[in-house]
Design a protein around this motif. Structure first.
Motif, short mmCIF file in Angstrom:
data_model
loop_
_atom_site.label_atom_id
_atom_site.label_comp_id
_atom_site.label_asym_id
_atom_site.label_seq_id
_atom_site.Cartn_x
_atom_site.Cartn_y
_atom_site.Cartn_z
N PRO A 114 55.15 14.73 -2.70
CA PRO A 114 53.99 15.25 -3.42
C PRO A 114 54.31 16.38 -4.40
O PRO A 114 55.14 17.24 -4.13
CB PRO A 114 53.10 15.77 -2.29
CG PRO A 114 54.07 16.20 -1.23
CD PRO A 114 55.20 15.21 -1.30
N THR A 115 53.64 16.35 -5.53
CA THR A 115 53.64 17.46 -6.49
C THR A 115 52.22 17.55 -7.05
O THR A 115 51.44 16.59 -6.95
CB THR A 115 54.61 17.24 -7.66
OG1 THR A 115 54.16 16.12 -8.44
CG2 THR A 115 56.03 16.98 -7.16
N GLU A 116 51.89 18.66 -7.66
CA GLU A 116 50.58 18.78 -8.31
C GLU A 116 50.45 17.73 -9.41
O GLU A 116 49.36 17.18 -9.63
CB GLU A 116 50.39 20.18 -8.88
CG GLU A 116 50.03 21.23 -7.85
CD GLU A 116 48.63 21.04 -7.26
OE1 GLU A 116 47.89 20.14 -7.71
OE2 GLU A 116 48.28 21.80 -6.34
N GLN A 117 51.56 17.44 -10.10
CA GLN A 117 51.51 16.50 -11.20
C GLN A 117 51.16 15.09 -10.71
O GLN A 117 50.27 14.44 -11.25
CB GLN A 117 52.87 16.46 -11.93
CG GLN A 117 52.90 15.50 -13.11
CD GLN A 117 54.29 15.34 -13.68
OE1 GLN A 117 55.28 15.60 -13.01
NE2 GLN A 117 54.36 14.88 -14.92
N VAL A 191 59.39 20.34 4.93
CA VAL A 191 58.38 19.34 5.26
C VAL A 191 57.06 19.97 5.68
O VAL A 191 55.99 19.39 5.47
CB VAL A 191 58.93 18.39 6.36
CG1 VAL A 191 59.07 19.09 7.70
CG2 VAL A 191 58.04 17.16 6.49
N GLU A 192 57.12 21.19 6.24
CA GLU A 192 55.89 21.85 6.64
C GLU A 192 55.30 22.70 5.52
O GLU A 192 54.26 23.35 5.72
CB GLU A 192 56.12 22.73 7.89
CG GLU A 192 56.98 23.96 7.66
CD GLU A 192 58.46 23.68 7.85
OE1 GLU A 192 59.22 24.64 8.07
OE2 GLU A 192 58.85 22.49 7.77
N GLN A 193 55.93 22.70 4.34
CA GLN A 193 55.44 23.50 3.22
C GLN A 193 55.30 22.67 1.95
O GLN A 193 55.92 22.95 0.93
CB GLN A 193 56.39 24.68 2.96
CG GLN A 193 56.51 25.65 4.13
CD GLN A 193 57.55 26.72 3.90
OE1 GLN A 193 58.50 26.54 3.14
NE2 GLN A 193 57.38 27.86 4.56
N PRO A 194 54.47 21.62 1.98
CA PRO A 194 54.29 20.81 0.78
C PRO A 194 53.64 21.64 -0.33
O PRO A 194 52.85 22.56 -0.04
CB PRO A 194 53.37 19.68 1.24
CG PRO A 194 52.64 20.26 2.41
CD PRO A 194 53.63 21.17 3.09
N PRO A 195 53.96 21.36 -1.58
CA PRO A 195 53.42 22.17 -2.69
C PRO A 195 51.95 21.89 -3.00
O PRO A 195 51.37 22.55 -3.85
CB PRO A 195 54.31 21.76 -3.87
CG PRO A 195 54.75 20.37 -3.53
CD PRO A 195 54.90 20.33 -2.04
N VAL A 196 51.37 20.90 -2.34
CA VAL A 196 49.96 20.57 -2.56
C VAL A 196 49.29 20.33 -1.21
O VAL A 196 49.95 20.10 -0.20
CB VAL A 196 49.79 19.31 -3.43
CG1 VAL A 196 50.35 19.52 -4.82
CG2 VAL A 196 50.45 18.11 -2.77
N GLY A 197 47.97 20.39 -1.21
CA GLY A 197 47.22 20.09 0.00
C GLY A 197 47.07 21.29 0.90
O GLY A 197 47.66 22.34 0.70
N GLY A 198 46.28 21.10 1.94
CA GLY A 198 46.03 22.16 2.90
C GLY A 198 46.55 21.79 4.26
O GLY A 198 47.74 21.50 4.43
N VAL A 199 45.66 21.74 5.25
CA VAL A 199 46.03 21.39 6.62
C VAL A 199 46.11 19.87 6.74
O VAL A 199 45.09 19.17 6.57
CB VAL A 199 45.01 21.95 7.62
CG1 VAL A 199 45.41 21.59 9.05
CG2 VAL A 199 44.91 23.46 7.46
#
Length: 261
Positions: A114-117, A191-199
């Motif tokens: 995942p990325t914001e883009q 893996v526990e710190q994706p650049p997008v999303g929340g919980v």
């Protein structure tokens, strides 16, 4: 299966020397999580997928297999697993199309994480399908593709009829799998710190169904099944992780969910 490919989005290679070193360090880091992983015997069983082209040929030309006609044809977007592309789910899509559903690709080519883009591109793709179909879209995500599907449904719930995840690690621990080191190298983040999303475990505000298997050799069953409140229903299958994308058991389970209101 309709395509709007933009496979260059988030393509992670080639890497500069400093970035390569950083990603190798991510892949080699100690695991601070004591979460269980699938047993090695299940991981080794995933190797049987090398024979998948032979089985697909048999199902298509020797002993034809078809999904029963849909009671209610749907517009469906399929989201592939990590390091795979829509072509890996072509057989899956063809059988659902044969049942009467309109199956669409996600439009991003390979899934590199995942990325914001790429999430913004997926939002645009989802809204376009929603407006053209004139009805909410069912999102079917395999493995990491299911995390994208859940996040899309949180961002654009009016455009999503239902989310179906297949072997998706949305619960338990993000390291409760046999692929987190590869993921950190390719995606470039923990893996526990994706650049997008929340919980990740937070349920989308639409009907959400989790397909999981005790025979999964990549993702721990607890991570893919989830807890009550993290999904509406969980359905146990017998296939391996790779089988979610092509086994008749998995395809039939998805077809039943598409017919269910």
């Amino acid at each position: 299966m309709a395509s709007r490919a933009s496979s260059s989005l988030n393509f992670p290679f080639p890497l500069e020397r400093e970035e390569l070193a950083r990603r190798l360090e991510l892949a080699r880091e100690a695991n601070p999580d004591s979460a269980a992983k699938p047993h090695l015997k299940y991981l080794l069983a995933e190797l049987s997928t090398v024979f998948w082209p032979v089985r697909k040929f048999y199902s298509r030309y020797v002993r034809a297999y078809a999904v029963p006609k849909a009671a209610k044809p749907r517009t469906v977007m399929v989201l592939p697993g990590f390091c795979t592309s829509p072509s890996r789910m072509r057989y899956f899509a063809e059988l659902l199309e044969g049942a009467g559903h309109a199956v669409k690709r996600w439009g991003l080519g390979f899934n590199w994480g995942p990325t914001e883009q790429n999430l913004a591109a997926l939002e645009a793709r989802l809204l376009d399908l929603f407006h053209r179909a004139g009805e909410p879209v069912v999102l079917v995500g395999w493995s990491l593709g299911g995390l994208f599907a859940r996040e899309l449904a949180k961002r654009q719930p009016q455009a999503v009829a239902k989310v179906i995840t297949m072997g998706t690690p949305f619960s338990y621990s993000p390291r409760a799998n046999n692929a987190w080191r590869i993921y950190q190298f390719v995606a470039g983040h923990r893996v526990e710190q994706p650049p997008v999303g929340g919980v990740m475990a937070e349920k989308p505000p639409v009907e959400t169904v989790a397909l999981w298997s005790a025979n999964d050799g990549v993702v721990h069953p607890r991570a893919a099944c989830g807890k009550p409140g993290e999904r509406d229903r969980a359905i146990a299958l017998r296939c391996g992780h790779m089988g979610f994308a092509h086994s008749h058991e998995s395809i039939e389970a998805v077809a039943r969910e598409l017919d269910r209101d």
